[in-house]
Design an enzyme around this catalytic site. Structure first.
Site, mmCIF file in Angstrom:
data_model
loop_
_atom_site.group_PDB
_atom_site.id
_atom_site.type_symbol
_atom_site.label_atom_id
_atom_site.label_comp_id
_atom_site.label_asym_id
_atom_site.label_seq_id
_atom_site.Cartn_x
_atom_site.Cartn_y
_atom_site.Cartn_z
ATOM 1 N N TYR A 1 0.844 -1.197 0.000
ATOM 2 C CA TYR A 1 0.000 0.000 0.000
ATOM 3 C C TYR A 1 0.870 1.233 0.000
ATOM 4 C CZ TYR A 1 -4.995 -0.488 -0.003
ATOM 5 O OH TYR A 1 -6.287 -0.656 -0.432
ATOM 6 N N GLU B 1 -0.522 4.690 -0.658
ATOM 7 C CA GLU B 1 -1.376 5.852 -0.932
ATOM 8 C C GLU B 1 -0.570 7.130 -0.779
ATOM 9 O OE1 GLU B 1 -4.854 5.677 1.534
ATOM 10 O OE2 GLU B 1 -5.748 4.065 0.340
ATOM 11 N N ASP C 1 -5.407 12.939 -25.744
ATOM 12 C CA ASP C 1 -5.440 11.543 -25.307
ATOM 13 C C ASP C 1 -4.658 10.756 -26.364
ATOM 14 O OD1 ASP C 1 -5.998 8.907 -24.774
ATOM 15 O OD2 ASP C 1 -8.181 9.155 -24.658
ATOM 16 N N THR D 1 -2.916 5.508 -22.296
ATOM 17 C CA THR D 1 -2.763 4.154 -21.765
ATOM 18 C C THR D 1 -1.276 3.826 -21.821
ATOM 19 O OG1 THR D 1 -3.150 3.378 -24.005
ATOM 20 C CG2 THR D 1 -5.015 3.269 -22.502
ATOM 21 N N LYS E 1 -0.649 0.008 -25.105
ATOM 22 C CA LYS E 1 -0.901 -0.097 -26.547
ATOM 23 C C LYS E 1 0.439 -0.007 -27.274
ATOM 24 C CE LYS E 1 -5.639 1.314 -25.809
ATOM 25 N NZ LYS E 1 -6.692 2.338 -25.963
ATOM 26 N N ARG F 1 -0.775 -3.055 -18.651
ATOM 27 C CA ARG F 1 -2.099 -2.434 -18.763
ATOM 28 C C ARG F 1 -2.230 -1.329 -17.711
ATOM 29 N NH1 ARG F 1 -6.107 -3.642 -21.765
ATOM 30 N NH2 ARG F 1 -4.765 -5.262 -22.600
HETATM 31 C C1 LIG Z 1 -7.808 2.591 -25.205
HETATM 32 C C2 LIG Z 1 -8.205 4.009 -25.060
HETATM 33 C C3 LIG Z 1 -8.649 4.516 -23.827
HETATM 34 C C4 LIG Z 1 -9.041 3.661 -22.643
HETATM 35 O O1 LIG Z 1 -8.088 2.908 -22.070
HETATM 36 P P1 LIG Z 1 -8.490 1.766 -21.006
HETATM 37 O O2 LIG Z 1 -7.178 1.446 -20.395
HETATM 38 O O3 LIG Z 1 -9.106 0.668 -21.792
HETATM 39 O O4 LIG Z 1 -9.429 2.381 -20.036
HETATM 40 C C5 LIG Z 1 -8.890 5.879 -23.740
HETATM 41 N N1 LIG Z 1 -8.724 6.673 -24.802
HETATM 42 C C6 LIG Z 1 -8.318 6.213 -26.003
HETATM 43 C C7 LIG Z 1 -8.156 7.156 -27.138
HETATM 44 C C8 LIG Z 1 -8.069 4.865 -26.168
HETATM 45 O O5 LIG Z 1 -7.696 4.419 -27.374
#
Ligand SMILES: *Cc1c(COP(=O)(O)O)cnc(C)c1O
Length: 423
Positions: free
Chosen positions: A61, A63, A207, A233, A236, A242
């Site tokens: 933990y 926090e 994003d 994320t 990817k 993850r």
């Molecule tokens: C994959 C993705 C997310 C979400 O990611 P998670 O880890 O699945 O919550 C948010 N924004 C974009 C543009 C994505 O491609």
């Protein structure tokens, strides 16, 4: 008398302790080995990333943030989180970072909660044109809490209509304009979106979830410096565990830190943060630039080969790791294509194309991406093979003999390019 020693199952391997789960995991290993992974949002993480993720830090933990924790025993949690922050800032040339978001969705939630109140206007890419659920879908918190103004692509070339984007921004006066998408293959003009955001006194949030590996590798434009806040994320194209992260200008990230903790999350996933540090370290190595270059070259080779087979690529091509394939020339839906390609051991996802006449669960399109197959070592010659296999399967979608024949050819390639670090 009860033993005071740790129970035996605490010291043994998964296979000995829980053969049921171990067998499921072994089947997943085999699936990953035997199938070509063409889902644009997936990748194959390294053994080092997975070792860090499976470490004893899952027990801790922590926090708070490095140097300001609410628990004792955080010396090593501090070390690893500080390292992850330093590495990600170096990788992207960012001033500050928060590496605690559990996912991309929670990173976006933290940014929205920091800079918007319910009822404010969020402007982001139309979901039907490539935007993500968290960019204002009515079934998502983002569409429920905020008034959503969407920008999208032109009919003529299926690329973002920037004049229209500016017009919508001036008309809707958003608090936040989001750039980035989940199914848009072309480059974003981040500098222009910042200019529009400044004109209407909005924040530019990028994003970069899909593009983060390409940006780290220098083959896609960076939003850093153009967006005050950048979310992503980590699993990817950047090929980590993850999870999520936020980078950006220091004063903005300082505000977001309070939203992530204590606003939204309790204890950070320290084992995942250790794995993020490992992935950022991998992405800082020169080989990663070469990887990113090959991901994009493979995507462009795949798009060209699919076009030669008679498929239509949305917008005519790609500047990234992904493409949207319009299946209508083959007379099959996205749903059917996903199923029959899976039977031939190619994993894909159905995806709506702009102005798709089919329902979202059926679709006329397929989204393909090259990060995972490139990690595996496939090159442009194999992209031509994949395009040929897809065309054969989708010209005769009911023909199981064709699927079996292609499956055998896929097997020859998966054996030539093993996921070497999996048992
Ligand atoms: C994959 C993705 C997310 C979400 O990611 P998670 O880890 O699945 O919550 C948010 N924004 C974009 C543009 C994505 O491609």
């Amino acid at each position: 008398m009860a033993s005071t020693a740790m129970p035996a199952h605490h010291r043994t391997t998964l296979a000995d302790s829980d053969p049921t789960v171990a067998a499921i995991l072994n089947r997943e290993v085999k699936r990953q080995q035997d199938h070509l992974e063409l889902i644009a949002s997936e990748n194959h993480s390294s053994a080092a990333v997975r070792e860090a993720m499976g470490s004893v830090l899952t027990d801790k933990y922590a926090e708070g943030y490095p140097g300001k924790r609410y628990y004792g025993g955080c010396a090593h949690a501090d070390e690893v989180e500080t390292l992850a922050i330093q590495r990600v800032c170096e990788l992207y040339g960012a001033e500050a970072a928060n590496v605690q978001p559990h996912s991309g969705a929670s990173a976006n939630m933290a940014a929205y909660f920091t800079f918007m109140k319910p009822g404010d206007t969020l402007m982001a890419m139309n979901l039907a044109h490539g935007g993500h659920l968290t960019h204002g879908a009515t079934v998502n918190f983002s569409g429920q809490l905020y008034n959503v103004a969407a920008y999208g692509v032109r009919d003529s070339d299926e690329q973002i209509d920037y004049d229209e984007l500016r017009r919508i921004a001036h008309e809707s006066r958003p608090r936040v304009i989001v750039s980035g998408a989940t199914a848009y293959s072309r480059e974003f003009d981040f500098a222009f979106i910042r200019q529009v955001a400044d004109e209407v006194d909005a924040l530019h949030m990028c994003d970069m979830s899909h593009y983060s590996g390409l940006i780290a590798g220098g083959v896609y434009p960076s939003p850093v410096g153009h967006a005050q806040v950048v979310t992503s994320t980590t699993h990817k194209s950047i090929r980590g565990p993850r999870g999520g992260m936020i980078i950006g200008d220091a004063d903005y990230v300082t505000k977001i830190n309070k939203t992530v903790f204590p606003g939204l999350q309790g204890g950070p996933l320290m084992h995942v943060i250790a794995a993020k540090a490992v992935a950022f370290g991998e992405a800082l190595r020169p080989e990663f630039k070469d990887y990113a270059r090959r991901v994009k070259a493979n995507a462009q080779a795949l798009a060209a080969a699919l076009t030669a087979e008679g498929f239509r690529i949305v917008s005519g091509g790609t500047d990234s790791h992904l493409m949207l394939v319009d299946l209508r020339p083959f007379g099959v839906t996205g749903k059917l294509a996903q199923d029959v390609l899976e039977a031939a051991h190619m994993t894909t996802n159905k995806n709506a194309i702009p102005n798709d006449p089919e329902k979202p669960f059926v679709t006329s399109g397929l989204r393909l991406g090259t990060p995972a197959v490139t990690t595996r070592g496939l090159g442009e010659a194999e992209m031509k093979l994949i395009a040929g296999w897809m065309a054969r399967v989708l010209r005769a979608p009911q023909d199981e003999a064709v699927q079996a024949a292609v499956r055998a050819e896929v097997a020859a390639v998966t054996q030539r390019f093993p996921l070497h670090d999996l048992a």
